[in-house]
Design a protein around this motif. Sequence first.
Motif, short mmCIF file in Angstrom:
data_model
loop_
_atom_site.label_atom_id
_atom_site.label_comp_id
_atom_site.label_asym_id
_atom_site.label_seq_id
_atom_site.Cartn_x
_atom_site.Cartn_y
_atom_site.Cartn_z
N GLU A 189 0.84 -1.21 0.00
CA GLU A 189 0.00 0.00 0.00
C GLU A 189 0.88 1.26 0.00
OE1 GLU A 189 -2.51 -3.28 1.76
OE2 GLU A 189 -0.42 -2.63 1.85
N LEU A 190 1.95 1.22 0.78
CA LEU A 190 2.86 2.36 0.82
C LEU A 190 3.55 2.55 -0.52
CD1 LEU A 190 4.39 4.61 2.27
CD2 LEU A 190 5.97 2.86 3.16
N ILE A 191 4.00 1.45 -1.12
CA ILE A 191 4.65 1.53 -2.43
C ILE A 191 3.70 2.15 -3.45
CG2 ILE A 191 5.41 0.10 -4.37
CD1 ILE A 191 7.51 0.39 -2.22
N ALA A 192 2.45 1.70 -3.45
CA ALA A 192 1.48 2.21 -4.41
C ALA A 192 1.24 3.70 -4.22
CB ALA A 192 0.17 1.44 -4.27
N GLN A 193 1.15 4.13 -2.96
CA GLN A 193 0.91 5.55 -2.70
C GLN A 193 2.11 6.41 -3.11
OE1 GLN A 193 -1.88 6.83 -2.00
NE2 GLN A 193 -1.30 8.95 -1.56
N LEU A 194 3.31 5.94 -2.82
CA LEU A 194 4.51 6.68 -3.22
C LEU A 194 4.60 6.78 -4.74
CD1 LEU A 194 7.10 5.21 -0.68
CD2 LEU A 194 6.13 7.52 -0.67
N ALA A 195 4.26 5.69 -5.42
CA ALA A 195 4.28 5.71 -6.88
C ALA A 195 3.25 6.69 -7.42
CB ALA A 195 4.02 4.30 -7.43
N ALA A 196 2.04 6.66 -6.86
CA ALA A 196 0.99 7.57 -7.32
C ALA A 196 1.41 9.03 -7.13
CB ALA A 196 -0.31 7.28 -6.56
N GLU A 197 1.97 9.32 -5.99
CA GLU A 197 2.41 10.69 -5.73
C GLU A 197 3.49 11.13 -6.73
OE1 GLU A 197 3.67 10.51 -1.69
OE2 GLU A 197 1.63 10.59 -0.89
#
Length: 239
Positions: free
Chosen positions: A216-224
């Motif tokens: 979930e953290l990886i996905a959020q960092l990528a989205a940002e």
Amino acid sequence: MNTQSPRTVPNSATRSRFEDLVRIDTAAGIIEGSLAIPPAAVGAVIFAHGSGSSRHSPRNRFVAEVLHRAGLATLLVDLLTADEDRRDAITAEYRFDIGLLADRLSATTDWMTLTCAKHDFRFGYFGASTGAAAALVAATHQPNIVAIVSRGGRPDLAGGSLKRVRAATLLLVGGLDVPVIELNRIAYAQLQEATARELRIIPGATHLFTEPGKLELIAQLAAEWFVRHLSSTSHVAAP
């Protein structure tokens, strides 16, 4: 290279998400992908899967879903034909052929650029494992690629291409993935021409980020990262 477009690619301002299975002709045969364009998309991300993976990877599909909620279109594509994939499952001869994977990714980017021309998207790559190296190499031939995210990748395998990468590049590595951390540090030092570069080590995470909350953290960092570099929009929806 001959290409086959999706049946219809609507304007990204439509109210519902557009999804389609796409088929792209290459000299070696057909490769397939899953294209999704959410309403009012602000950019598009092409996924380059890692060793032995495919567009059906639950990890990458999860990341793609978070990117959709952030207003980004995605194309999850298998860079090998069905015959190559069957052979690779036995011999592993293609998964580390970075030149081949980069050429397929570059051709896919040409197809995506043409197919989504009406949207005027800026494009990014999301690469995992050896797919990250392919993304970095392909980006040196694709001026439309302005951002790259590597998840547990092997950017070191991009070799001399690293010095020519201009796209903003985010390297994400698990804190417990010790050998890959060092390889990413070596690659990071060579990304001197990138418009922006960052190496983030995720504490308590292994290579596949299977620990609770890590993907979930990886996905959020990528989205940002993608929203920041693919558009002027700064808001990113929470996963």
